[in-house]
Design a protein around this motif. Structure first.
Motif, PDB file in Angstrom:
ATOM      1  N   TRP A 124       0.832  -1.298  -0.162  1.00 28.87           N
ATOM      2  CA  TRP A 124      -0.009   0.086   0.008  1.00 28.87           C
ATOM      3  C   TRP A 124       0.809   1.220  -0.121  1.00 28.87           C
ATOM      4  O   TRP A 124       0.417   2.417  -0.475  1.00 28.87           O
ATOM      5  CB  TRP A 124      -0.856  -0.261   1.026  1.00 28.87           C
ATOM      6  CG  TRP A 124      -0.378  -0.124   2.754  1.00 28.87           C
ATOM      7  CD1 TRP A 124      -0.407  -1.396   3.289  1.00 28.87           C
ATOM      8  CD2 TRP A 124       0.165   0.643   3.546  1.00 28.87           C
ATOM      9  NE1 TRP A 124       0.202  -1.170   4.555  1.00 28.87           N
ATOM     10  CE2 TRP A 124       0.592  -0.082   4.532  1.00 28.87           C
ATOM     11  CE3 TRP A 124       0.372   1.848   3.340  1.00 28.87           C
ATOM     12  CZ2 TRP A 124       1.146   0.612   5.751  1.00 28.87           C
ATOM     13  CZ3 TRP A 124       1.115   2.739   4.501  1.00 28.87           C
ATOM     14  CH2 TRP A 124       1.573   1.968   5.336  1.00 28.87           C
ATOM     15  N   SER A 154      -4.839   3.042  -1.867  1.00 26.21           N
ATOM     16  CA  SER A 154      -3.844   4.132  -1.661  1.00 26.21           C
ATOM     17  C   SER A 154      -3.437   4.609  -2.841  1.00 26.21           C
ATOM     18  O   SER A 154      -3.757   4.615  -3.622  1.00 26.21           O
ATOM     19  CB  SER A 154      -2.794   3.424  -0.889  1.00 26.21           C
ATOM     20  OG  SER A 154      -2.022   2.599  -1.868  1.00 26.21           O
ATOM     21  N   ALA A 168      -4.548   7.071   2.051  1.00 26.01           N
ATOM     22  CA  ALA A 168      -4.923   5.603   2.248  1.00 26.01           C
ATOM     23  C   ALA A 168      -6.199   5.527   2.804  1.00 26.01           C
ATOM     24  O   ALA A 168      -6.488   6.362   3.630  1.00 26.01           O
ATOM     25  CB  ALA A 168      -3.816   4.794   2.590  1.00 26.01           C
TER      26      ALA A 168
END
Length: 251
Positions: A124, A154, A168
């Motif tokens: 992420w 994200s 995110a």
């Protein structure tokens, strides 16, 4: 004259609707990204580098997104190492507790004794940093935030063309599955959704469970091309605008 193919029409519809389930979450990510970039630019215009206290200005927007977005269980900004003057790493992260209240994520990020101090290798964070594009990471057990099986969506945050971190949002896998499994089950062939790494994000195919890996082509490249393809008997349909691929097994 060409004749419409009911199967490909259904695939395109399901890919679009499944992607749409996450588009609202990406809207929350985009809003956090915009707020963060504006805040960091304001601090830079003052002739100084940001500190963790500056990020408190993001909190009203983060709280609002948690309240408004049903799929979002956590949301925030994760700073690139070295961005802030007072701490080596920082998550300005807020999440919804089991009782529905909004609470901050409080982590010990001291690199001397914290297993979470280096988050830069996690998908992420790494995918938006390395590609400049938004990403869907997981599902994985989110020991950092909730201990829930989750997806993290994200996008990179940049200031003056330089990477500053990621905006995110977390989505519990059970909530995502509730939204997309009825769609996948409409298709005549076993179907699953995979991310740019080939990890299964949701599946109506009993041979490929959520969290498993799908062997195939470069799914990241396929998402850039945004064109359906065939690979080793699989039908691959990118979800337009969302970094997921609809994978259909052989008929």
């Amino acid at each position: 004259m060409t004749t419409a193919n009911p199967d490909t029409d259904a695939e395109a519809r399901v890919a679009s609707q499944a992607g749409g389930a996450l588009e609202t979450v990406f809207e929350a990510v985009a809003a956090t990204r915009a707020d963060t970039a504006a805040l960091l630019a304001k601090v830079a215009a003052q002739g100084r580098r940001p500190a963790s206290a500056d990020l408190a200005a993001l909190r009203p927007g983060l709280h609002q997104r948690l309240a408004r977005q049903e799929l979002v269980s956590g949301v925030g900004f994760v700073a690139a190492p070295g961005l802030l003057t007072d701490v080596p790493a920082w998550l300005e992260w807020w999440q919804t507790g089991a009782d529905g209240d909004v609470r901050p994520l409080l982590l010990d990020l001291d690199p001397g004794h914290s297993a979470y101090s280096d988050y830069t290798h996690w998908d992420w964070f790494a995918l938006p940093r390395d590609t400049g594009r938004r990403a869907v990471a997981g599902p994985y057990v989110d020991y950092l935030c909730s201990d829930e099986y989750s997806l993290t969506l994200s996008a990179p945050v940049e200031v003056d063309g330089r990477f500053a971190g990621v905006a995110a949002a977390d989505v519990y896998l059970r909530h995502f599955e509730a939204a997309v499994l009825p769609l996948l089950r409409q298709l005549p062939r076993p179907a699953r959704l995979v991310n740019a790494r080939g990890r299964v994000a949701a599946s109506a195919d009993p041979a490929h469970l959520a969290g498993s890996l799908t062997k195939g082509p470069d799914f990241g490249a396929l998402l850039i091309e945004a064109t359906p393809a065939e690979y080793a008997g699989l039908r691959l349909v990118p979800c337009q605008g969302i970094p997921l691929v609809l994978v259909l097994a052989e008929a």
